[in-house]
Motif scaffolding. Structure first.
Motif: not given
Length: 746
Positions: A99, A102-103, A324-325, A328-329, A332, A664
């Protein structure tokens, strides 16, 4: 008189001659102009696709975008498993670095846009940062070669490559689509709109294909005696190099606009000047309605009003990173969840990191469904479904996706053996004797029932210890005879107690167990040799050397498969073993038991249960998160664009990308700091998003929609007055920033 008349006649003839020459010159000039115009039109037609209004240059841009997205998503799909299986990081560190990368990919677009608009222009920015991008891929691929240096070298190369990739992909992100739009004439609005649709399709096509292909290259191609990460990262590197070559090949066909200045910098200068001017003002200065009004001495009223409008929208952006938190998982936490599930679809076996392709596939399906089905039906019900309400609904759908992920996780962990806490050990018993045994361990009350020979062991039992380690006396009753063994146990470890007969006695052998499931979905297997000669067993490319007289091999991972003809060799004999199915995530102990006349029989025991929750149960959570993306992301951009002046759209796009980056950051903080069980973490994220959605809904309720087009009416006179003032200024005098229509796009 006659002389005067003759003179006039000569003048008249000279005038006629001059007029005739002038007309001829004009005719020739017009003919040359016509010829030049024809040549220009002919050249223009030659640069169009098949007689349409689409420039040939966009073909190079679309191919470039497809290859670039293939390289990015193909590489990113492998990262979590690469961190865990190759760099040997734990789940939380792997999630944090994933992350963080990604960030960074969403912070760098602002830098790329500023470089393109203020210095290099879009074309050169794409070229230079694409070179950085390719170098990053190459460094990342080299870092995945096991024979090159030690683990520290691999970590350094991998992180260096990821930083370069983040700079490259983020830097060109705001430039490529805008550069494609620049290729069209102003009047070809419909063609430009269709181009962006094709452009978006190329992004999703690259994403889908890469997330299918690169995991296959990783898992199905073996190199350096393991998963071939070097090849799996090398192919995206090659695609990015192709993307760069294709883009450069179209150089002569592109319309290249010079740098025009970046409106984001103008906004920042205006806001900084307003703050400084307000700070320097005295108490006697008249009050101003808004803090930005303190910039009126240097900046135009229109620019100040536009920034005020943007700030109202940016206030609504504050809760957005939470969406978005969760979103985007997919790459992961959801990928890690997939490693502990059953991936068998009959004709084919899915890779854990291939499940991410579902998002790209579903979004192509959901967009027309929502545009032509869901939204019109809601409209028929007379519901005022505003953009902000759509975004709130998207948040709820994302929260529901994590509720679904929680339900899946709760069922997944039923097959996982939980590691013992401090002050405890785990113990299971394998009875290899030819009769029942009863086991008593220091009055702990464990194993109250008799244990039958060669039966699958019970669930691991928790053995209490008085400290870091403790000796326990194990009493064994076999055939009405008691035997005692004193064994040493250490906390936070798992053991198997193997009981076997040695002439008239029962022997004890305590072996430490591997209880963690394979992060690749493989099975673990070990062998116990009850034969009197050493054996060599080959399973799926793995060799097991097993000593005689109940020697035990180490546990090794093998691919999930049916193993019906396993070769087993001794110094004098060769055997064929039928191990059956070694299933996803299971751990097996195989007893090699000599039998007459069959020679050798494999007795398989399951120490850790196989993954029994099918990967198809992840489909609901992917469907919910994708539906949430359609309602939240697409609608959010539409809302932002509708509420911002034309030359401020790039500012909103920049901040929108930064909400993804901050989302992220939230994940890496929670993953590193909370230390929660996975299902509890999923519940936490779902609850946080619901709370944020409630706050966002309250903010949206009090938001008043505006029409930015009214600025032209409000400030038409102001613009004229400012232009007149500017025309009277002396050379070198500072001119206020005007609201010039800029083509800046981030």
């Amino acid at each position: 008189m006659t002389e005067s008349l003759g003179h006039r006649t000569k003048l008249s003839q000279s005038h006629q001659l001059a007029e005739w020459i002038y007309r001829r010159i004009i005719m020739l000039v017009n003919m040359e102009s016509i010829h030049l115009e024809v040549l220009i039109r002919l050249a223009s037609l030659l640069q169009k696709l098949c007689g349409t209004n689409y420039p040939v240059s966009i073909a190079f841009i679309v191919v470039n975008e497809f290859c670039e997205r293939f390289s990015y998503y193909g590489m990113k799909a492998l990262l979590t498993l690469y961190f865990m299986n190759y760099l040997h990081w734990d789940k939380n560190l792997s999630t944090v670095v994933y992350h963080a990368f990604s960030s960074l990919c969403y912070f760098t677009p602002v830098l790329g846009a500023i470089i393109a608009d203020s210095w290099l222009g879009k074309f050169r920015t794409i070229i230079y940062l694409s070179i950085v991008y390719v170098i990053g891929h190459v460094v990342k691929s080299v870092g995945a070669i096991p024979t090159l240096g030690d683990n520290t070298m691999h970590v350094v190369l991998s992180l260096t490559g990821l930083v370069l990739i983040a700079i490259g992909t983020g830097g060109i992100k705001p430039c490529v689509s805008a550069f494609g739009g620049d290729q069209f004439e102003e009047e070809h609005v419909e063609e430009r709109r269709k181009f962006f649709s094709i452009f978006y399709m190329s992004i999703n096509a690259g994403s889908v294909l890469s997330t299918i292909i690169t995991p296959i290259l990783r898992g199905d191609v073996q190199c350096f005696e393991g998963d071939c990460y070097a090849l799996a990262f090398g192919v995206p590197a090659a695609l990015m190099l192709i993307a760069l070559v294709v883009f450069i090949a179209g150089s002569s066909l592109y319309k290249k606009s010079p740098p025009e200045g970046n409106v984001l910098l103008d906004v920042c200068r205006c806001m900084v000047f307003a703050v400084k001017n307000r700070w320097r003002s005295s108490k006697t200065d008249p009050k101003r309605a808004h803090w930005l009004d303190w910039a009126e001495e240097k900046f135009s009223k229109r620019l100040i009003q536009e920034i005020k409008m943007v700030l109202r929208v940016l206030l609504l952006y504050i809760p957005l990173p939470m969406f978005w938190a969760l979103f985007d998982q997919q790459g992961s936490r959801w990928t890690l969840q997939a490693t502990r599930m059953n991936l068998d679809f009959g004709p084919f076996v899915l890779k854990p990191d291939q499940m991410q392709m579902l998002n790209a596939l579903l979004i192509l399906v959901f967009i027309p469904i929502f545009d032509m089905g869901v939204y019109p039906l809601i409209g028929l019900c007379k519901i005022n479904f505003t953009p902000l309400k759509k975004m709130a609904a998207g948040m709820i759908l994302a929260a529901l996706a994590f509720v679904a992920a929680t339900i899946v996780e709760v069922n997944v962990i039923k097959t996982v053996v939980e590691a013992p806490p401090a002050g405890q050990s785990l113990l299971q018993i394998l009875n290899l004797a030819d009769g029942e045994v009863r086991v008593t361990i220091s009055e702990t009350g464990l194993f109250p029932e008799p244990i039958k020979p060669y039966e699958d062991p019970w669930e691991y039992q928790r053995l209490p210890l008085n400290g870091i380690s403790q000796n326990h006396t194990v009493k064994i009753k076999y055939d009405a005879v008691d035997f005692n063994c004193v064994l040493s146990f250490h906390e936070q470890k798992a053991y198997s107690l193997i009981l076997h007969k040695d002439i008239a006695n029962i022997e004890c052998k305590l072996v430490e167990d591997l209880i963690e499931k394979s992060e690749k979905g493989d099975a673990f297997v070990r062998f116990v040799n009850a034969n009197n000669e050493g054996l060599n067993v080959t399973v799926g490319g793995q060799d097991f050397q097993v000593a005689p007289a109940y020697g035990i091999s180490p546990s090794k991972s093998v691919m999930r498969a049916q193993y019906s003809d396993v070769k087993c060799m001794s110094d004098q004999n060769q055997y064929s073993l039928d191990l059956g199915l070694l299933d996803f995530g299971a751990s097996y102990t195989v007893i090699l038991d000599p039998q007459i006349p069959n020679g050798l029989v494999a007795r398989k025991m399951e120490d850790v249960h196989a993954n029994n929750v099918h990967i198809a149960w992840q489909v609901p959570q992917y469907a919910l998160i994708t539906a949430g993306e359609v309602m939240f992301s697409i609608t959010g951009l539409e809302f932002s664009y509708s509420q911002a002046p034309a030359n401020m759209k790039s500012v909103l796009q920049a901040v929108w990308l930064m909400t993804v980056a901050f989302g992220n950051v939230i994940v890496l903080i929670v993953a590193e700091g909370a230390g929660l069980q996975q299902w509890v973490e999923f519940v936490l994220f779902a609850a946080l998003l619901v709370a944020v959605c409630l706050i966002f809904s309250i903010m949206g309720h009090f938001y008043t929609y505006v029409n930015p087009d009214r600025l032209d009416e409000m400030f038409s006179e102001d613009t004229i007055d400012d232009n007149e003032k500017n025309s009277k200024r002396h050379p070198g005098e500072e001119v206020p920033l005007k609201n010039v229509a800029r083509n800046t796009k981030i």
